[in-house]
Motif scaffolding. Structure first.
Motif, PDB file in Angstrom:
ATOM      1  N   GLU A  53       0.828  -1.206   0.000  1.00 52.54           N
ATOM      2  CA  GLU A  53       0.000   0.000   0.000  1.00 52.54           C
ATOM      3  C   GLU A  53       0.864   1.260   0.000  1.00 52.54           C
ATOM      4  N   GLN A  54       2.074   1.175   0.585  1.00 58.12           N
ATOM      5  CA  GLN A  54       2.985   2.308   0.527  1.00 58.12           C
ATOM      6  C   GLN A  54       3.457   2.557  -0.905  1.00 58.12           C
ATOM      7  N   VAL A  55       3.720   1.487  -1.636  1.00 60.52           N
ATOM      8  CA  VAL A  55       4.146   1.630  -3.025  1.00 60.52           C
ATOM      9  C   VAL A  55       3.055   2.309  -3.838  1.00 60.52           C
ATOM     10  N   HIS A  56       1.805   1.922  -3.626  1.00 57.66           N
ATOM     11  CA  HIS A  56       0.693   2.542  -4.338  1.00 57.66           C
ATOM     12  C   HIS A  56       0.580   4.027  -3.991  1.00 57.66           C
ATOM     13  N   THR A  57       0.771   4.357  -2.721  1.00 65.01           N
ATOM     14  CA  THR A  57       0.753   5.763  -2.322  1.00 65.01           C
ATOM     15  C   THR A  57       1.907   6.520  -2.964  1.00 65.01           C
ATOM     16  N   ALA A  58       3.075   5.872  -3.040  1.00 61.84           N
ATOM     17  CA  ALA A  58       4.236   6.504  -3.672  1.00 61.84           C
ATOM     18  C   ALA A  58       3.982   6.788  -5.141  1.00 61.84           C
ATOM     19  N   TYR A  59       3.279   5.895  -5.815  1.00 62.49           N
ATOM     20  CA  TYR A  59       2.932   6.146  -7.218  1.00 62.49           C
ATOM     21  C   TYR A  59       2.070   7.398  -7.348  1.00 62.49           C
ATOM     22  N   ALA A  60       1.104   7.550  -6.435  1.00 65.48           N
ATOM     23  CA  ALA A  60       0.251   8.743  -6.465  1.00 65.48           C
ATOM     24  C   ALA A  60       1.069   9.991  -6.145  1.00 65.48           C
ATOM     25  N   MET A  61       1.957   9.905  -5.156  1.00 60.61           N
ATOM     26  CA  MET A  61       2.819  11.030  -4.820  1.00 60.61           C
ATOM     27  C   MET A  61       3.711  11.402  -5.997  1.00 60.61           C
ATOM     28  N   ASP A  62       4.180  10.391  -6.713  1.00 65.10           N
ATOM     29  CA  ASP A  62       5.002  10.613  -7.905  1.00 65.10           C
ATOM     30  C   ASP A  62       4.217  11.396  -8.958  1.00 65.10           C
ATOM     31  N   ALA A  63       2.959  11.007  -9.174  1.00 67.63           N
ATOM     32  CA  ALA A  63       2.129  11.706 -10.154  1.00 67.63           C
ATOM     33  C   ALA A  63       1.890  13.158  -9.751  1.00 67.63           C
ATOM     34  N   VAL A  64       1.678  13.390  -8.447  1.00 66.65           N
ATOM     35  CA  VAL A  64       1.485  14.751  -7.952  1.00 66.65           C
ATOM     36  C   VAL A  64       2.768  15.557  -8.118  1.00 66.65           C
ATOM     37  N   ALA A  65       3.914  14.939  -7.802  1.00 68.40           N
ATOM     38  CA  ALA A  65       5.199  15.626  -7.913  1.00 68.40           C
ATOM     39  C   ALA A  65       5.483  16.042  -9.351  1.00 68.40           C
ATOM     40  N   GLN A  66       5.040  15.240 -10.307  1.00 61.77           N
ATOM     41  CA  GLN A  66       5.214  15.610 -11.712  1.00 61.77           C
ATOM     42  C   GLN A  66       4.496  16.919 -12.032  1.00 61.77           C
ATOM     43  N   GLU A  67       3.290  17.066 -11.500  1.00 60.01           N
ATOM     44  CA  GLU A  67       2.547  18.296 -11.754  1.00 60.01           C
ATOM     45  C   GLU A  67       3.287  19.501 -11.178  1.00 60.01           C
ATOM     46  N   ILE A  68       3.881  19.314  -9.998  1.00 61.97           N
ATOM     47  CA  ILE A  68       4.655  20.401  -9.397  1.00 61.97           C
ATOM     48  C   ILE A  68       5.858  20.732 -10.273  1.00 61.97           C
ATOM     49  N   MET A  69       6.533  19.690 -10.768  1.00 61.50           N
ATOM     50  CA  MET A  69       7.721  19.907 -11.591  1.00 61.50           C
ATOM     51  C   MET A  69       7.378  20.651 -12.874  1.00 61.50           C
ATOM     52  N   PHE A  70       6.289  20.269 -13.519  1.00 62.26           N
ATOM     53  CA  PHE A  70       5.924  20.927 -14.770  1.00 62.26           C
ATOM     54  C   PHE A  70       5.387  22.339 -14.544  1.00 62.26           C
ATOM     55  N   THR A  71       5.114  22.676 -13.288  1.00 60.25           N
ATOM     56  CA  THR A  71       4.752  24.049 -12.952  1.00 60.25           C
ATOM     57  C   THR A  71       5.984  24.868 -12.608  1.00 60.25           C
ATOM     58  N   VAL A  72       6.866  24.269 -11.796  1.00 59.54           N
ATOM     59  CA  VAL A  72       8.067  24.982 -11.347  1.00 59.54           C
ATOM     60  C   VAL A  72       9.101  25.092 -12.463  1.00 59.54           C
ATOM     61  N   GLY A  73       9.197  24.058 -13.306  1.00 56.98           N
ATOM     62  CA  GLY A  73      10.215  24.036 -14.347  1.00 56.98           C
ATOM     63  C   GLY A  73      10.222  25.269 -15.250  1.00 56.98           C
ATOM     64  N   PRO A  74       9.084  25.620 -15.869  1.00 57.81           N
ATOM     65  CA  PRO A  74       9.070  26.823 -16.708  1.00 57.81           C
ATOM     66  C   PRO A  74       9.422  28.096 -15.941  1.00 57.81           C
ATOM     67  N   LEU A  75       9.055  28.136 -14.644  1.00 58.67           N
ATOM     68  CA  LEU A  75       9.422  29.308 -13.850  1.00 58.67           C
ATOM     69  C   LEU A  75      10.933  29.397 -13.669  1.00 58.67           C
ATOM     70  N   LEU A  76      11.590  28.252 -13.518  1.00 60.77           N
ATOM     71  CA  LEU A  76      13.047  28.240 -13.414  1.00 60.77           C
ATOM     72  C   LEU A  76      13.698  28.714 -14.707  1.00 60.77           C
ATOM     73  N   VAL A  77      13.127  28.312 -15.839  1.00 68.21           N
ATOM     74  CA  VAL A  77      13.666  28.762 -17.126  1.00 68.21           C
ATOM     75  C   VAL A  77      13.591  30.277 -17.234  1.00 68.21           C
ATOM     76  N   THR A  78      12.428  30.830 -16.946  1.00 69.76           N
ATOM     77  CA  THR A  78      12.272  32.285 -17.061  1.00 69.76           C
ATOM     78  C   THR A  78      13.138  33.015 -16.046  1.00 69.76           C
ATOM     79  N   LEU A  79      13.348  32.417 -14.869  1.00 75.86           N
ATOM     80  CA  LEU A  79      14.224  33.040 -13.872  1.00 75.86           C
ATOM     81  C   LEU A  79      15.667  33.079 -14.375  1.00 75.86           C
ATOM     82  N   CYS A  80      16.122  31.972 -14.952  1.00 75.10           N
ATOM     83  CA  CYS A  80      17.487  31.933 -15.496  1.00 75.10           C
ATOM     84  C   CYS A  80      17.656  32.933 -16.637  1.00 75.10           C
ATOM     85  N   VAL A  81      16.640  33.037 -17.485  1.00 75.33           N
ATOM     86  CA  VAL A  81      16.709  34.001 -18.594  1.00 75.33           C
ATOM     87  C   VAL A  81      16.754  35.421 -18.045  1.00 75.33           C
ATOM     88  N   PHE A  82      15.970  35.682 -17.001  1.00 76.16           N
ATOM     89  CA  PHE A  82      15.951  37.020 -16.392  1.00 76.16           C
ATOM     90  C   PHE A  82      17.298  37.366 -15.751  1.00 76.16           C
TER      91      PHE A  82
END
Length: 419
Positions: free
Chosen positions: A135-164
């Motif tokens: 059941e922990q592995v299943h929860t980790a899979y869900a956490m992984d999916a949530v973390a992806q959404e965070i990454m795809f939100t933060v990632g573009p912000l990091l790009v624009t910050l580096c460009v700035f």
């Protein structure tokens, strides 16, 4: 809700593996926007920027299952780190050479996409060896999916910050350096170094010899199409309702919905077969896309975008469990990489389809496409229900553990990976 996630993150090595994987995948997650900004800074056209982004995406989709198979054969450190270094060197070469030679530009970008390490599939292969309860592995899979959404939100912000702070070239270099450091953090960890794939039967199809896995991939191709098409339809809507700022809010709403849905989904235990659960989740995903065709005012549309994203992360998390159940022994990393590739290809197809649809029928028909794609995904799951209901192999019991000097019999997860 947070208790289950905190329990996982407090487990030894779990936080390091999750963080290292997310950082290691930053070059991949930000490639499209980083390439566009760099090409435009070099004076190139949007057509060239789009072509290079497409080349990267196609090469990445082709490389993930190939590298995933190599990981299953030779282990994570011997494949993941060299691949990350080669990908970073290729993108760095493009950053320094620029767009002066189109042939070299396309070749270096293609190499960067081709060698992007399959860290995503590798992490999911590691979870059963780090977390001892299923059941922990299943929860980790869900956490992984949530973390992806965070990454795809933060990632573009990091790009624009580096460009700035510096410029577009520096953004490419910094993000790819971070990618190598993230991969190094993962492969230097004890779970990654100790991990070995289960013995595998030699077969040229590899993971694709599992009918259940092929059925799942066929269904998720259309989930990817739905997600890809909604981005284009959102651009069309934003053009008539306030421009880029509205588009940003729509995408943020979609991500927020996925975050909320994935967090709730992973916080509880679910009874019954995951294959049946996925059918229900995909049906709900398709239904939640339909209200977007109403195209109301901006505030209401943003709220509808939140609703449309609620079941995306749960669908992905549930698919991870099914991949693990259906992947033939010794092919778990390759199988997870095929899911990544299929989803990426589907999103690209959805983007390509939505353009002509919006051009011919307007924004309403553009938003009808995600719902239609979700419905087709549901039909695929229903049509292949018998195949999906028969996993290629169930959980197995290892006769001994590599790390157990007493050779005690221990229960294994279905992935059969040894730690």
């Amino acid at each position: 809700m947070a208790t289950g996630y905190l329990e996982i993150l407090r487990t030894r090595h779990a936080c390091r593996l999750l963080t290292g994987t997310l950082v290691g995948r930053l070059p991949n997650a930000t490639a499209a926007i980083a390439l566009v900004l760099f090409v435009r800074a070099e004076g190139g056209s949007y057509s060239l920027a789009g072509a290079l982004a497409a080349v990267y995406g196609v090469a990445n989709a082709a490389g993930q299952p190939v590298l995933g198979r190599l990981v299953d054969l030779y282990g994570q450190p011997r494949v993941q780190l060299p691949a990350a270094v080669l990908a970073a060197l290729s993108m760095s070469a493009f950053a320094f050479l620029g767009t002066g030679s189109l042939a070299l530009a396309h070749a270096s970008v293609a190499a960067a996409g081709l060698f992007a390490p399959p860290l995503e599939g590798g992490l999911r292969a590691l979870w059963p060896s780090v977390l001892r309860r299923e059941e922990q592995v299943h929860t980790a899979y869900a956490m992984d999916a949530v973390a992806q959404e965070i990454m795809f939100t933060v990632g573009p912000l990091l790009v624009t910050l580096c460009v700035f702070l510096w410029d577009a070239r520096a953004a490419l270099l910094v993000l790819n350096l971070l990618g190598v450091l993230g991969a190094l953090s993962v492969v230097a960890s004890p779970p990654s170094r100790a991990w070995r794939s289960a013995p595998r039967e030699a077969h040229w199809l590899g993971a694709l010899r599992s009918p259940g896995l092929v059925a799942l991939l066929a269904a998720f191709l259309f989930v990817g199409i739905a997600l890809g098409s909604i981005t284009v339809a959102s651009v069309s809507y934003a053009d008539g309702h306030g421009g880029d700022a509205v588009y940003g809010w729509l995408m943020a709403g979609l991500g927020l919905g996925a975050l909320a849905g994935g967090s709730v989904y992973g916080a509880r235990r679910w009874a019954g077969a995951p294959e049946r659960r996925l059918t229900v989740l995909v049906a709900l995903l398709a239904v939640c896309y339909l209200p977007l065709t109403l195209t109301p005012g901006t505030v209401a549309m943003v709220l509808l975008s939140v609703v449309s994203g609620v079941f995306l992360a749960p669908c992905i998390a549930c698919a991870f469990i099914i991949v693990d159940r259906h992947a033939p022994a010794g092919t778990v990393t390759e199988a997870f990489s095929w899911l990544v590739t299929t989803f990426t290809v589907g999103a690209s197809v959805g983007t390509g389809l939505a353009g002509p649809v919006v051009q011919a029928g307007g924004t309403l028909w553009g938003f009808a496409l995600p719902g239609a794609a979700g419905a087709v995904s549901l039909l695929v799951l229903l049509a292949t229900g018998r195949v999906l209901a028969a996993p290629a192999r169930g959980g197995i019991v290892a006769a001994s553990s590599e790390n157990d000097p007493n050779r005690a019999v221990e229960p294994r997860f279905s992935s059969g990976d040894r730690a």
